[in-house]
Design a protein around this motif. Structure first.
Motif, mmCIF file in Angstrom:
data_model
loop_
_atom_site.group_PDB
_atom_site.id
_atom_site.type_symbol
_atom_site.label_atom_id
_atom_site.label_comp_id
_atom_site.label_asym_id
_atom_site.label_seq_id
_atom_site.Cartn_x
_atom_site.Cartn_y
_atom_site.Cartn_z
ATOM 1 N N THR A 253 14.610 18.929 -1.005
ATOM 2 C CA THR A 253 13.259 18.367 -1.054
ATOM 3 C C THR A 253 13.051 17.328 0.049
ATOM 4 N N SER A 254 14.096 16.588 0.377
ATOM 5 C CA SER A 254 13.964 15.587 1.443
ATOM 6 C C SER A 254 13.774 16.252 2.807
ATOM 7 N N ALA A 255 14.417 17.404 3.011
ATOM 8 C CA ALA A 255 14.213 18.127 4.267
ATOM 9 C C ALA A 255 12.775 18.623 4.360
ATOM 10 N N ALA A 256 12.243 19.105 3.263
ATOM 11 C CA ALA A 256 10.843 19.560 3.271
ATOM 12 C C ALA A 256 9.908 18.403 3.594
ATOM 13 N N ASN A 257 10.296 17.197 3.205
ATOM 14 C CA ASN A 257 9.495 16.012 3.519
ATOM 15 C C ASN A 257 9.897 15.361 4.837
ATOM 16 N N GLN A 258 10.816 15.997 5.571
ATOM 17 C CA GLN A 258 11.251 15.499 6.874
ATOM 18 C C GLN A 258 11.776 14.069 6.820
ATOM 19 N N LEU B 85 16.676 25.214 -7.115
ATOM 20 C CA LEU B 85 15.993 24.680 -5.935
ATOM 21 C C LEU B 85 14.553 25.188 -5.834
ATOM 22 N N ASP B 86 14.301 26.426 -6.255
ATOM 23 C CA ASP B 86 12.911 26.897 -6.284
ATOM 24 C C ASP B 86 12.055 25.993 -7.177
ATOM 25 N N PHE B 87 12.615 25.631 -8.327
ATOM 26 C CA PHE B 87 11.876 24.760 -9.252
ATOM 27 C C PHE B 87 11.682 23.371 -8.626
ATOM 28 N N ALA B 88 12.745 22.830 -8.080
ATOM 29 C CA ALA B 88 12.656 21.492 -7.471
ATOM 30 C C ALA B 88 11.634 21.462 -6.340
ATOM 31 N N MET B 89 11.631 22.504 -5.524
ATOM 32 C CA MET B 89 10.682 22.555 -4.411
ATOM 33 C C MET B 89 9.243 22.676 -4.918
ATOM 34 N N LYS B 90 9.046 23.389 -5.997
ATOM 35 C CA LYS B 90 7.683 23.506 -6.518
ATOM 36 C C LYS B 90 7.199 22.158 -7.061
ATOM 37 N N VAL B 91 8.072 21.453 -7.771
ATOM 38 C CA VAL B 91 7.693 20.115 -8.244
ATOM 39 C C VAL B 91 7.371 19.218 -7.050
ATOM 40 N N SER B 92 8.177 19.331 -5.999
ATOM 41 C CA SER B 92 8.017 18.445 -4.851
ATOM 42 C C SER B 92 6.775 18.763 -4.029
ATOM 43 N N ARG B 93 6.495 20.062 -3.863
ATOM 44 C CA ARG B 93 5.460 20.483 -2.913
ATOM 45 C C ARG B 93 4.138 20.869 -3.566
ATOM 46 N N ALA B 94 4.169 21.340 -4.791
ATOM 47 C CA ALA B 94 2.942 21.813 -5.436
ATOM 48 C C ALA B 94 3.072 21.618 -6.939
ATOM 49 N N ILE C 117 0.841 -1.205 0.000
ATOM 50 C CA ILE C 117 0.000 0.000 0.000
ATOM 51 C C ILE C 117 0.874 1.251 0.000
ATOM 52 N N GLY C 118 1.835 1.255 0.917
ATOM 53 C CA GLY C 118 2.695 2.440 1.024
ATOM 54 C C GLY C 118 3.567 2.627 -0.205
ATOM 55 N N ALA C 119 4.066 1.532 -0.760
ATOM 56 C CA ALA C 119 4.964 1.636 -1.914
ATOM 57 C C ALA C 119 4.199 2.106 -3.157
ATOM 58 N N ILE C 120 2.953 1.687 -3.302
ATOM 59 C CA ILE C 120 2.156 2.186 -4.441
ATOM 60 C C ILE C 120 1.922 3.685 -4.277
ATOM 61 N N ALA C 121 1.585 4.099 -3.063
ATOM 62 C CA ALA C 121 1.416 5.544 -2.814
ATOM 63 C C ALA C 121 2.714 6.291 -3.115
ATOM 64 N N ALA C 122 3.851 5.685 -2.761
ATOM 65 C CA ALA C 122 5.148 6.333 -2.994
ATOM 66 C C ALA C 122 5.471 6.413 -4.485
ATOM 67 N N LEU C 123 5.201 5.304 -5.206
ATOM 68 C CA LEU C 123 5.512 5.293 -6.637
ATOM 69 C C LEU C 123 4.685 6.357 -7.372
ATOM 70 N N PHE D 108 12.826 11.493 -5.408
ATOM 71 C CA PHE D 108 12.975 11.519 -3.952
ATOM 72 C C PHE D 108 11.635 11.741 -3.239
ATOM 73 N N ALA D 109 10.624 12.191 -3.938
ATOM 74 C CA ALA D 109 9.262 12.129 -3.388
ATOM 75 C C ALA D 109 8.921 10.675 -3.087
ATOM 76 N N LEU D 110 9.295 9.801 -4.017
ATOM 77 C CA LEU D 110 9.138 8.357 -3.781
ATOM 78 C C LEU D 110 10.061 7.902 -2.651
ATOM 79 N N SER D 111 11.326 8.216 -2.772
ATOM 80 C CA SER D 111 12.328 7.706 -1.837
ATOM 81 C C SER D 111 12.020 8.139 -0.393
ATOM 82 N N ASN D 112 11.656 9.388 -0.210
ATOM 83 C CA ASN D 112 11.310 9.886 1.131
ATOM 84 C C ASN D 112 10.149 9.092 1.726
ATOM 85 N N ARG D 113 9.166 8.799 0.889
ATOM 86 C CA ARG D 113 8.004 8.058 1.405
ATOM 87 C C ARG D 113 8.362 6.607 1.739
#
Lengths: 190, 190, 190, 190, 190, 190
Positions: free
Chosen positions: E75-80, E122-131, D156-162, E163-168
């Protein structure tokens, strides 16, 4: 309703310097604002807080005294701080000689009956209060274009910062405003 | 300051039914609340709005009239609606016979001098107003545990919903409250 | 699945005016949209709601009928309102003669196959719906630059405001869309 | 409307392995889903993406195939990803044999016609997608109480992550869904 | 503290290709970064993840290797994400030859000691990551004005997406960084 | 990079009390932390700030000195305050004798290597910092269940409040940390 979640000291039991200060306020205002008693539970912190407050709110400078209260009311309302909105709202009404000002600034300062310079001042204060990490040169330019000096910018930002602290202390202590504040400054201008 | 961004009709130019209604309010209140004139720019919408308002705010039911105004003030403050906070804040002070109530509810209803039943009522209203999609059975159970019927729940939620509309119309039109509202109900209880 | 958390009246038990209205809709649409039955639990509120709806959605004016539905779908999706997205999504597909339009507007109107004028219309509607307190003159200028009159601006904002109410009533009542809506207007354009 | 902001390769110009894969999809689906062409602009990234996709979406395990699509649609809707909501919405309708499912899950999965087990699955997926840093043991316990194994939780989590990745790639490239997806799986169950 | 909530495979039990890869990393780094062991619980997913990683992080192109790590850390810091901030923070310090860089980028990249071109990246990367849904042409123009090609824009956005994936995945598995990472690259530049 | 947006006074030009204090710090630390010079631009405010700081950070009480620094680092990271995270991160590493502690607390204190008592302390601090208006009796109960007294609760909340101020002053002045801080306390425990 208790005025604090924490023990509230007796005036007589306070260190002499704090007691004198509080008596002086009482003589002037006719009552002791609860913030003095609530924070005096910790005398060293209270001394630092009131020193900080006076350094920003009582000094000379480019900001009028009513304008400083506008900053307090706008940022405290955004932080949902009952004590600060009610107490400083009263002071704002008195200093601005305008019974409508406090509710306008607290509810939506964008629609308040203020100058565009004051609007710019509050936009800056709100940014420091709500998203300080995003403050940048463009924000200082905006202030300068309304005639504010960089020292004024410090004042605006520092007042917002001080009440970021103050609002959180009020929430921590569940500080309640004195009933007297609600009635002050309600008479209409003529 | 203009009371609306949009044209405001002359009373004399309004359709008879709206004019009568407004004159009746004026006779009772001593002035014409701006919402009537601002919304009357669109007579059909104004009729629907006031009909909806009366169906919820004037009906009998489990909620007291002051309690309904609490819902209006709390949710309108969250939406930063100057007109509704000021106008309904005045009505709330009068109906609750409490000059401090409006600022307490507008600034932070969690610290207001209200009953735990009223606190539950406002928690529900705020959830409908701010995150309606998350309202679920647990929220209805919380209301029932404070003695509210499901019809009361409809009333609470529907008032929050109506002022979600009203607040947005006030923002759209940049509606300004009448100066009179600020002064109403400020005299202390005895 | 129940269509409402609250009691749903029998058609036969409704006041004559509401019953007539509902029968007229049924004759035209082939079924009774659940919103009529769910809201009819409170006849006075239902009358006001449908009067408001017709005043905005059925009137003449600068906005096309499909465009008004775009506003409903975009703002209702932001509010996560299942009933309004499904029911008005169906009407939008039919009025726009475009089976893809409803999902595009509901999911991300910025990527929908619409004109830049319609994009500006939806930007304004979304601002009224999501951050109405920030609506200012610049937003009206943006609309005017796309050829919208200020009366059109009222229409756009008022539709967003009405569905701010409607979405919350749907959440409050847990209103379910009729199965019929899902299938309407799915045939491709030729 | 272009299907990508970036150059889209000709099928004939692609490396053999990607071309074969795409032709196989085309034979099965009757058309080439745009995601294949848009991502193939970068063959190495495309291979990794589709390998990741198949590892999660085509494997055996405790989650049904329709359930996996529910996760994709719910999280992609929260991220406002048009391509993923439309393409996977179509697959969901087909796999769930339910023409209403995609709009229900995309708009407000809390009101969708799903089991409480599926509701728990989507609550977990949404938390990973929206506030992954807050995922803790209590969330795993909630899944276990609905019969999910920890390996299911990974799925579940990995699909959400992908799809956190996939949604962002779709936004970056302004990926448009194929017109064919909108019409698939709309026929009602019998 | 466990390095994962899920079972962690023995190196000896892994498929040959993953084991070889991990041994190669170990030889180069002196230790096995935990991400390899944690993700290897699912060999197919792990292969896809590392292939995706290498396709973006090891390729030639307009972005320097330290710059790619800046994107990961911001981006990973923004995702904690503790694992990614610590592990990639170490790599960033080494590649940038700057012991202060990782904390600056992680805490507030707006105040980091970087070029205005890197700030735009980084502004661009953060926008892709966050919005990501709000990314539009203006964002690409901003990148171009700093000399980035559209292929660079893909790289920036795709790294943010990966890294949106990787962080999750790190949150899902409660992945802990190796103690070694904290000490790497701390020596001051000369 | 400048250490402040505002003029930074020469040490020799400062009032005697501030100069003495700064020289004492320099003797102990080996360098003058920039916060002293940046804030000394306004001597009265600087005196109040340092008095407040010492009243909370140097006093005896239920919280260990490393624990107080944890509060500073966690809340300052949430506010994206580079100066406070770097400077107090260094102090935290030294006081906790743990080179990994600062990055763990700054990035995601939920995954840091701390006790459950410390986790409860940070949960309370973060609530005061981020949503002070929602602090209620349940939060105090949670602290008590981990052995904290109500005086400890004041300390935790007051430190969070003080750094709400401090973080905003750092943003206002664009305060930069000394290079020395980055290297302190990085040696591993034995």
């Amino acid at each position: 309703m208790e005025i604090s979640r924490f023990p509230v000291p007796e005036l007589a039991a306070l260190p002499e310097d704090l007691r004198s200060r509080i008596l002086a306020v009482q003589e002037k205002a006719g009552f002791v604002p609860n913030v003095f008693l609530v924070l005096a539970h910790r005398p060293d912190e209270a001394r630092a807080f009131f020193a900080y407050h006076d350094a920003l709110m009582e000094k000379e400078g480019g900001l009028g005294k009513a304008e400083r209260e506008m900053i307090v009311v706008a940022t405290s309302a955004a932080n949902q701080c009952l004590y600060c909105v009610v107490a400083h709202g009263a002071i704002l009404r008195i200093r601005a000689k305008d019974p409508a000002m406090s509710e306008q600034i607290a509810t939506d300062y964008r629609k308040a009956n203020i100058t565009s310079r004051q609007r710019a001042m509050l936009d800056f204060a709100m940014k420091v209060s709500r998203a300080g990490h995003e403050v940048d040169e463009a924000d200082f330019h905006a202030l300068r274009s309304h005639g504010f000096s960089d020292e004024d910018a410090w004042d605006i930002g520092a007042i917002a910062a001080l009440f970021a602290l103050s609002n959180r202390m009020a929430h921590l202590t569940r500080m309640q405003p004195n009933a007297e504040f609600y009635a002050l400054g309600r008479e209409a201008k003529r």
